[in-house]
Structure formats: C-alpha cells, structure tokens
Design a protein around this motif. Structure first.
Motif, mmCIF file in Angstrom:
data_model
loop_
_atom_site.group_PDB
_atom_site.id
_atom_site.type_symbol
_atom_site.label_atom_id
_atom_site.label_comp_id
_atom_site.label_asym_id
_atom_site.label_seq_id
_atom_site.Cartn_x
_atom_site.Cartn_y
_atom_site.Cartn_z
ATOM 1 N N GLY A 146 20.910 -46.840 25.722
ATOM 2 C CA GLY A 146 22.207 -46.717 26.358
ATOM 3 C C GLY A 146 22.801 -45.328 26.300
ATOM 4 O O GLY A 146 23.948 -45.127 26.712
ATOM 5 N N ARG A 147 22.059 -44.400 25.807
ATOM 6 C CA ARG A 147 22.574 -43.034 25.714
ATOM 7 C C ARG A 147 21.488 -42.041 26.156
ATOM 8 O O ARG A 147 20.310 -42.232 25.879
ATOM 9 N N LEU A 148 21.941 -40.993 26.807
ATOM 10 C CA LEU A 148 21.067 -39.886 27.220
ATOM 11 C C LEU A 148 21.695 -38.582 26.731
ATOM 12 O O LEU A 148 22.869 -38.317 26.985
ATOM 13 N N ASN A 149 20.908 -37.814 26.006
ATOM 14 C CA ASN A 149 21.387 -36.522 25.529
ATOM 15 C C ASN A 149 20.380 -35.458 25.955
ATOM 16 O O ASN A 149 19.186 -35.587 25.718
ATOM 17 N N TYR A 150 20.884 -34.421 26.603
ATOM 18 C CA TYR A 150 19.981 -33.370 27.072
ATOM 19 C C TYR A 150 20.678 -32.018 27.018
ATOM 20 O O TYR A 150 21.908 -31.930 26.893
#
Length: 495
Positions: A146-150
């Motif tokens: 449920g999370r995207l970090n970039y």
C-alpha cells in the motif's frame, strides 16, 4: 555599442580571433555596464589581442537572471534533445579545432599541438555526458503493502563554472557538459589571462541552446567571479584554480550555503623504486611534469623520489630527455614548450628558481630565460631540474606551477612516504616498480586522489579525477560529475 575586433583570417600564425568581445547571455551579446573593458596581450611577444568586456556585479546579475529564467524549460527538455545539442556542440568544436587551438596558443602561451588535444578532449567530454543523460536515475525503496517510496534526481538550477588559464578552452567547453546534460543552465567565467577561446566557443555553439541556457561573462580581477559565487540564484559553483581561489570561493559560497566542486592545486609525487624499468621511468618523469604546458598543470608530478641505487643514473637520463623541450613560439606546430601565461607568473617562477638555489638545492639543468632573441619579448623559461632537494625546502612544499622539477634521494621507505604525504596537497601520485605487492601497498598509503602505477599523466574518461586534502573536493570526468549537478528528492505515496 558592441565592442568588436575584426576577425583575422585563419593562417599558421594568426587565428580567426572572436569577433565579439562582449558578454554572452540570454542568447545575445551585451556590452559591459558603462562599456568597461580591458586589453588582452599575448604572452609570446606582448602583442595586443584586442579588448574584452569587464563584467560588473550588474552584468553578472543580468547573466544569472537570464540563466535562471531559462532553467525551467531546459530542465523539462527531453533528455535525448539535451544530448543531441551537446553532440552538435562537439561536432562544431571539432570542425573549428585548429583555430580554437591556435587562439589558446596565442592567448595563454601553450604550444599549439597539445592545445589541439585539449579541443578534442572537450568534444569527447561533451559526447560522454550526452551519453549519460538518461542515467541520472532514482530508485525505489520498499515500504510494504500500500505504499510506494521512490527518489528522483533533479537538476539544481543555475551553475557557475570558473576556469583556469592553463587549459582555457577545455575548461570552458568540457566543464559545461555535465551541468547541461543534467538539465542545469550554466554561466561560464573564463580566466582573465586567456578569455578569447571561450568567447569563440560562444560564437560557435551559442545558437545550439535555447537563450539563457549557455552564458559567458568575462572579467578582469576578482569582481565578476565573486559576483557569480555570491549570487543567490546560482545553485552551485565549479572552480578549477589555486588553493587560495578555492578557499575564497568556499568562504563566499557559505553565505548562501551553495555547494562547490573544486579541482585545485597539487604538489604531486612520482616515486621510483629500485626495481623500476629505468628508461621508462626517465620518460615518465619528463612526461609527468607536463613541460608541454610549461609545467602549468595541477596534476604535474613535480616531486620525484628516487631510490638511492637508481638516483644518479635516472638524473642523467632525465637531463638528456629535457633537451627535447626547448621554448619556442607556441603557434609553431614543432614547438614542444611554449610561454608562461603572464608576466606575474613568469616572475613568480623565476623567484622560486632563485629560492631553490638559495636554499641549497643544485640547479642541474636550465633555470634561466632562453637566449633566443626571437623570444625576448615573451615570457619564456627553460625546463628546470633541481637535484639535492630536501623536503623542508620551499620548492619541495609549495606549488610553483611552472617548469621546475625536483629530484629527491631516498633510502628508507617510511621516511620517503612521510615526505611524499607531507604537503597539504593530494591530487596525483605515480608509482614505478615491477613488484605488484609494493605497487598496491603504496597506492593505498599515498594521500592522493588519482594514482598511476607504471603510468603517468594520463586521464581516462569515466575514471573519477579529483584530489585529497586541499587539492579539492568532488570528482570529475566521470558519472559522479553528472550526479554532482543533481539533487535527490524523495517521494512517498500511500495508496
């Protein structure tokens, strides 16, 4: 009114000098505030090379504002388009390579043949960084379901680049490559001693970039450079110059907390071990001193440490090889060693030669101005060799930036290493031995950012170049240089 000198016809003795002598920004030429200018003279014979605009704070501000306004559109330009423009610039530089080299030969005094190499080097670096435009990538960081970090790599904005007089064209053309490839705009300040090839660069490639992306300001003294460093809209400064200049840039940049990329001076060592290939070592000692540039090179290996068992033989071989470097007119293709860049630098080098003799070193070769009456009006010095040099001497500790080579005799490896590492500089070092274990051991113990083993002087595009200690910070001529003109942004998404 525009300040121009009529372009001279190209010939073996006189280049097509730049027609424009103003400031180039916003895609157009502009006179300096109040028409301020100074006259340029050739170090070869004192002849006038015409005038150049002397930029004030207001002029630098205008150039920076033009770059600042152009930045958003250039940042958003597709990377492949930025790359194509850099490659077009490289092609035009090669097309006019002969004239560009000749301009530098007359303006800074270096021999034309190595200056042609500078032009090719600049074109190659433009192509190298054009090939890296899509490699300034971010990364993804696992954060769970449920999370995207970039992360993103984004350009900084306006970059100021200040060049040195020993490679005027190369330091302008090559050093604009990484910032432009990364999506920044640039304002270039060429050296006051040799600004003409950078003005010609602007004439050749200025139309390849949108107005304000590529800009040039010329100035005499410190005002223009200081104005560029302290300008709040300049995001980063790159300097190639002396340690003193680097300190001044860092102090001024601190007021706006802008980062700096510094490639500064060197008092570099070449170490000859007892088992070295002696003819190759003697060749390397002369090559590493960069006599083709009159020793005016930050990377010159001006301190040579020779094991006592080979010292005398190598000293004789070096003296024989120095005969190949005779000062001559730099526009002559056969000249192997040109002129010192200015009267001030000429006096400084001669002072160091006198200091070396006064401190007890033996002047073993050269050390005077040439007797040739055809060179009497220029700033020429013979290649100079000192033997019997001790680490405590000034010529052993201070950067001379001239054709002065010092030989040291050593017996104890520990004491030799301490002497090698003693100066505040740490740019390059060259090791000569047939023993792999010795080479690897000493390569890890010398305090220098760029180390050759059985090689000297060469740069390898893609290999990081830069110094330790007060020889600078950051790395150039490699992928790290591209990243140095970006900043990292983190993006976190909850979905």
């Amino acid at each position: 009114m525009e300040m121009k000198t009529s372009p001279a016809p190209a010939s073996p003795t006189h280049p097509a000098l730049p027609a424009h002598r103003e400031l180039f920004y916003g895609g157009a030429w502009h006179p300096a505030h109040g028409g301020a200018h100074w006259e340029c003279f050739s170090p070869t014979n004192g002849s006038s090379l015409g005038i150049c605009a002397d930029a004030s704070d207001a002029d630098v501000d205008a150039a920076v504002q033009a770059a600042h306004c152009a930045f958003p559109a250039w940042r958003d330009t597709h990377p492949s388009d930025r790359a194509a423009r850099l490659r077009q610039a490289a092609a035009r530089i090669r097309q006019h390579g002969g004239d560009l080299a000749l301009i530098d030969a007359l303006d800074c005094g270096n021999a034309i043949t190595p200056m042609k190499g500078d032009v090719e080097n600049a074109a190659t670096q433009l192509e190298f960084f054009a090939g890296l435009v899509t490699e300034a990538k971010g990364e993804t960081i696992p954060m769970g379901h449920g999370r995207l970090n970039y992360t993103l790599r984004e350009p900084l904005g306006v970059v100021g680049r200040i060049g040195a007089f020993n490679h005027p064209f190369m330091f302008s053309a090559a050093k604009m490559a990484a910032p432009l490839a990364a999506g920044n705009t640039v304002v270039i300040k060429p050296p006051e001693q040799a600004p003409l090839s950078t003005l010609r660069l602007a004439e050749l490639v200025g139309d390849l970039f949108p107005p304000g992306v590529f800009n040039v300001v010329t100035g005499r003294g410190k005002e223009a450079g200081q104005a560029l460093v302290r300008h709040p809209a300049v995001a980063k400064i790159g300097l190639i110059g002396s340690v003193e200049a680097g300190r001044a840039v860092m102090r001024t940049a601190a007021d706006t907390l802008k980062p700096v990329l510094l490639e500064l001076g060197g008092k570099n060592a070449l170490i000859g071990f007892a088992d070295a290939d002696l003819p190759a070592l003697a060749d390397a000692i002369v090559q590493g001193m960069n006599f083709a540039w009159c020793g005016q090179s930050c990377g010159s290996t001006s301190r040579v440490f020779l094991h006592e068992s080979i010292h005398d033989r190598i000293a004789d071989m070096v003296r024989e090889r120095l005969a190949a470097f005779q000062p001559g007119l730099p526009q002559d293709p056969d000249t192997t060693m040109g002129a010192i860049v200015s009267a001030e630098q000429h006096r400084r080098i001669l002072d160091y030669i006198r200091i070396g003799r006064d401190e007890g070193a033996t002047l073993s070769y050269g050390g005077t101005v040439p007797a040739d009456p055809g060179l009497a009006q220029g700033f020429f010095i013979e290649p100079t060799l000192f033997t019997g040099v001790q680490p405590s001497m000034r010529i052993a500790r201070e950067e001379i930036f001239g054709p002065v080579l010092s030989l040291f005799r050593w017996t104890d490896a520990g004491a030799m290493l301490a002497a090698v590492n003693a100066p505040d500089y740490g740019l390059t070092c060259s090791l000569w031995t047939r023993d792999l274990a010795t080479a690897l051991e000493f390569s890890s113990r010398v305090q220098a950012g760029y180390v050759w083993i059985n090689e000297v002087g060469r740069h390898f595009l893609g290999a990081p170049y830069g110094g330790f200690k007060q020889s600078g910070n950051g790395r150039e001529e490699c992928f790290d240089e591209l990243l140095a003109f970006t900043q990292t942004k983190n993006v976190h998404v909850r979905y």
